[in-house]
Design an enzyme around this catalytic site. Structure first.
Site, PDB file in Angstrom:
ATOM      1  N   PRO A 157       9.698  -4.423   0.484  1.00 56.29           N
ATOM      2  CA  PRO A 157      10.733  -4.259   1.489  1.00 56.29           C
ATOM      3  C   PRO A 157      10.351  -4.002   2.588  1.00 56.29           C
ATOM      4  CG  PRO A 157      10.730  -2.328   0.173  1.00 56.29           C
ATOM      5  CD  PRO A 157       9.710  -3.362  -0.400  1.00 56.29           C
TER       6      PRO A 157
ATOM      7  N   LEU B 157       5.408   0.661   3.494  1.00 56.56           N
ATOM      8  CA  LEU B 157       4.414  -0.127   2.313  1.00 56.56           C
ATOM      9  C   LEU B 157       3.606  -1.086   2.885  1.00 56.56           C
ATOM     10  CD1 LEU B 157       7.011  -0.144  -0.587  1.00 56.56           C
ATOM     11  CD2 LEU B 157       5.198   1.436  -0.378  1.00 56.56           C
TER      12      LEU B 157
ATOM     13  N   ASP C  20      -2.770  -1.147  10.593  1.00 58.72           N
ATOM     14  CA  ASP C  20      -3.425  -1.027   9.155  1.00 58.72           C
ATOM     15  C   ASP C  20      -3.772  -2.548   8.889  1.00 58.72           C
ATOM     16  OD1 ASP C  20      -0.489  -1.674   8.830  1.00 58.72           O
ATOM     17  OD2 ASP C  20      -0.277  -0.285   7.425  1.00 58.72           O
TER      18      ASP C  20
ATOM     19  N   LYS D 232       0.805  -1.285   0.011  1.00 53.64           N
ATOM     20  CA  LYS D 232      -0.076   0.021  -0.095  1.00 53.64           C
ATOM     21  C   LYS D 232       0.873   1.229   0.000  1.00 53.64           C
ATOM     22  CE  LYS D 232       0.855   1.459   4.526  1.00 53.64           C
ATOM     23  NZ  LYS D 232       1.386   2.617   4.730  1.00 53.64           N
TER      24      LYS D 232
END
Length: 297
Positions: free
Chosen positions: A95, A100, A137, A11
């Site tokens: 990574p 992300l 998240d 994301k």
């Protein structure tokens, strides 16, 4: 049995505001989450105990990994699962420490896989409760696409997917710890008065597919720690990006482009200008984690 396999997207944050520090020590945020096609894959098969193998030595493979913690959490809450085992294999492309959401995406995928493997029949509400317990998240990745995130990021409201955009990721040769970035952030002790209007503004950006005014409050502390991130962000913006931002708390920087051609040209220029950085062309997607059903034999 054939191992079950899940697709785990990364994301980016199409804007992030930090409204203040809460009494529980976490920060109150408002953000627009957006899944992208860059992804990991997670496989699972029955086993006598719980374990995880990963092709990235930087990722912890023991009890501290969110994937294993998902299975442990489900065992605690569901008596039918307490005697079950699972062996996971994680193939990483996202990574670690890049902002992300790779670990959270893996955890959300593990919820789906364990539910299927152990035939538990978890409801969407039960899946969401497990996700919220494990990370801010993780819950977002159960649905993915475009979503408003509030609270710590765990309160997710799905939005109409934005128009598909080309995305260029800039992955520097270093990670940046979330705790380090937040420690450098000067934030009020309580949410600001604008806390009511910021979500409305972010939803307006998303629904209008216009992110030109979006900002990330974590850029200032991250750039203070690593000025090269600011230089890359600015170069991304000059290359024609509609939006160029640090993703989450970093260290990844991304650019969003209306045209694939412009994105491809930008990726080439950035690769030449920033030696040591990994440049990844990708795109936005309108889905979250999913189990990949086997095709016909």
């Amino acid at each position: 049995m054939t191992p079950l396999r899940a697709w785990c997207p990364a994301k980016v944050n199409l804007g992030l505001r930090v409204l203040g520090r809460r009494d529980d020590g976490y920060h109150e945020i408002v953000t627009i989450f957006q899944t992208i096609a860059c992804h990991d894959r997670l496989e699972v098969e029955p086993a006598s105990d719980l374990g995880l193998d990963c092709d990235d030595p930087a990722v912890p493979a023991g009890e501290h990994n969110l994937v294993v913690r998902v299975a442990r959490s489900i065992q605690r809450h569901h008596p039918a699962a307490r005697s079950r085992g699972a062996r996971f294999r994680l193939s990483k492309a996202i990574p670690a420490g890049g902002g992300l959401g790779g670990g959270s995406s893996n955890a959300a995928a593990a919820i789906l896989l364990v539910d299927r493997l152990w035939d538990l029949g978890l409801t969407p509400a039960e899946r969401s409760a497990i996700a919220i317990e494990l990370g801010s998240d993780v819950n977002f990745f159960l649905t993915g696409g475009t979503a408003l995130g509030t609270g710590r990021g765990e309160t997710v409201r799905s939005l109409r997917p934005i128009l598909e955009r080309a995305v260029v990721l800039g992955l520097p040769p270093f990670a940046l710890g979330t705790a380090e970035v937040y420690a450098r952030l000067v934030a009020p002790l309580t949410p600001r008065d604008e806390g009511v209007t910021v979500p409305r503004l972010f939803v307006k950006f998303a629904e209008g597919n216009d992110f030109g005014l979006a900002t990330n409050d974590l850029e200032a502390p991250a750039f203070a720690a690593c000025p090269e991130l600011a230089a890359f962000r600015d170069a991304m913006s000059r290359s024609g990006a509609e939006l160029a931002l640090l993703s989450g708390s970093g260290s990844s920087v991304f650019g969003m482009f209306r045209e694939e051609r412009v994105a491809s040209e930008a990726a080439g220029l950035l690769a030449k200008a920033f030696a040591g950085w990994r440049i990844v062309p990708t795109r936005t997607v309108a889905s979250g984690v999913r189990i990949e059903e086997p095709g016909p034999s």
